[in-house]
Write an enzyme that holds these catalytic residues in place. Structure first.
Site, mmCIF file in Angstrom:
data_model
loop_
_atom_site.group_PDB
_atom_site.id
_atom_site.type_symbol
_atom_site.label_atom_id
_atom_site.label_comp_id
_atom_site.label_asym_id
_atom_site.label_seq_id
_atom_site.Cartn_x
_atom_site.Cartn_y
_atom_site.Cartn_z
ATOM 1 N N GLY A 12 0.782 -1.235 0.000
ATOM 2 C CA GLY A 12 0.000 0.000 0.000
ATOM 3 C C GLY A 12 0.812 1.281 0.000
ATOM 4 C CG ASP A 59 3.451 -1.293 -11.082
ATOM 5 O OD1 ASP A 59 4.218 -0.391 -11.449
ATOM 6 O OD2 ASP A 59 2.372 -1.086 -10.505
ATOM 7 C CE1 TYR A 110 -2.169 4.079 -12.297
ATOM 8 C CE2 TYR A 110 -3.976 2.809 -13.218
ATOM 9 C CZ TYR A 110 -2.645 3.164 -13.214
ATOM 10 O OH TYR A 110 -1.794 2.611 -14.138
#
Ligand code: GLA
Length: 378
Positions: free
Chosen positions: A133, A183, A232
């Site tokens: 997080g 990612d 996002y």
């Protein structure tokens, strides 16, 4: 176990001492795993919110890893165990588990099956050092480690890029974040001592040395990324709208900033961030000077704060405190923003001092941060 089998196991254990995850797996499932794998989190140095616009990114892997261990369990369902789960989760591949953490693992298994793998019910154990997080891609590390472990167990013909692609789809389809591929590519292919320059449109990539005299420092702002998923997805939609107004498939295709400057205010600022951020990545990889690289990181933060509006007052403060330190070449928020971590490029000999001073100043201002990279030994 027969005498011969026992001797073989004793011999195997002497040659391959057990990893902590083997040990934990054994404690939970009372037997040895048949495969183990690990994958790191990542910190992005430059190229933020560019990946879903077909642009360039420049992440490095962090030392913290997520470890996954598996074995066939001979049951009709999967059993997943992790410190992050209150209790073991059981599921079948025809129904998504309700637990968010379990959906990442489930999504990877489901997509590998769709990709042609025959997956028997498994016992799965997850142990993670990657902070969750804070924008260091703990979910990508979990997805990539799960798929690597599955590849090892079933001898699947999946290369590291395919693993990243399936991992990204798990995030989009099962966890509900319309993320780009940075990612998962970083967790699958990046290293800790060099940056991964990735063109997210073609997936062409190469390793780039960090400028001499520089090391990576990551501090957590202590602000939870509560708006991350909704904010996002909203940014992504705003970029798509800007691309439509410009008549291009993706913002990567825009060649001149003047075209962007003619847009209405909001799409103009979103598209200007993406355009200038791509340019910063391409300039950074030519920089052999840590100070010049750091200036690009500072400019990236300003753009994320003013044009992209994904910073917070706490991130701005932490970044400003970092930028003021003589041992820091440059600093900015990292990851999606809305809270989470900051990354700084520092003189290696100044790392500890910078971390201590800045965290103290941040605390004096009433906030609680923490050092994430270099990793503190537990
Ligand atoms: C998240 C997403 C990535 C990327 C970054 C912002 O980490 O998962 O795909 O868009 O935000 O750069």
């Amino acid at each position: 176990m027969s005498h011969v089998a026992m001797e073989a196991e004793v011999q195997a254990r002497a040659e391959h001492p057990r990893s902590p995850s083997t040990h934990e797996f054994e404690q939970v499932f009372h037997g040895l795993p048949q495969a183990e794998a690990q994958a790191p989190g990542r910190v992005n140095l430059l190229g933020e919110h560019t990946d879903y616009n077909d642009g360039f990114v420049l992440p490095v892997a962090i030392p913290q890893q997520t470890r996954v261990a598996m074995r066939r369990n001979g049951h009709s369902h999967f059993r997943l165990h992790a410190a992050e789960l209150d209790s073991a989760v059981e599921f079948c591949l025809d129904e998504r588990p309700t637990d968010q953490f379990a959906t990442y693992v489930y999504g990877c298994l489901r997509l590998a099956q769709e990709d042609g793998a025959e997956i028997p019910p498994l016992d799965i154990h997850v142990a993670s050092e990657v902070p969750m997080g804070v924008g260091l891609s703990s979910s990508a590390a979990l997805e990539v480690a799960t798929l690597r472990c599955l590849r090892a167990l079933l001898d699947l013909p999946m290369d590291d890029v395919r693993i990243a692609q399936l991992a990204q789809q798990a995030e989009i389809q099962d966890a509900g974040v319309r993320c780009g591929i940075m990612d998962q590519m970083a967790s699958s292919l990046a290293a800790t001592d060099r940056a991964l320059l990735l063109d997210t449109r073609s997936l062409e990539r190469r390793m780039v040395a960090l400028p001499p005299g520089s090391a990576v420092l990551v501090l957590d702002s202590g602000v939870a990324r509560s708006l991350a998923a909704s904010g996002y997805n909203q940014r992504r939609a705003e970029c798509e709208q800007a691309a439509r107004l410009l008549g291009v498939q993706s913002l990567r295709e825009v060649e001149h900033l003047e075209r962007i400057e003619a847009l209405p205010d909001l799409p103009r600022r979103r598209a200007r961030h993406v355009f200038t951020e791509n340019a910063r990545v391409l300039r950074a990889i030519e920089c052999r000077d840590a100070h010049a690289f750091g200036e690009l990181m500072n400019a990236s933060h300003a753009s994320l704060r003013d044009d992209y509006e994904v910073s917070t007052p706490e991130l701005d403060l932490l970044v400003a405190l970092l930028q003021r330190q003589p041992g820091v070449h440059g600093a900015r928020l990292t990851g999606a923003g809305f809270g989470g971590a900051c990354v700084a490029l520092c003189r290696p000999e100044a790392l500890q001092q910078v971390a201590q001073t800045v965290l103290q100043q941040y605390r004096d201002a009433g906030h609680r941060g923490r050092l994430l990279v270099p990793a503190v030994q537990q």
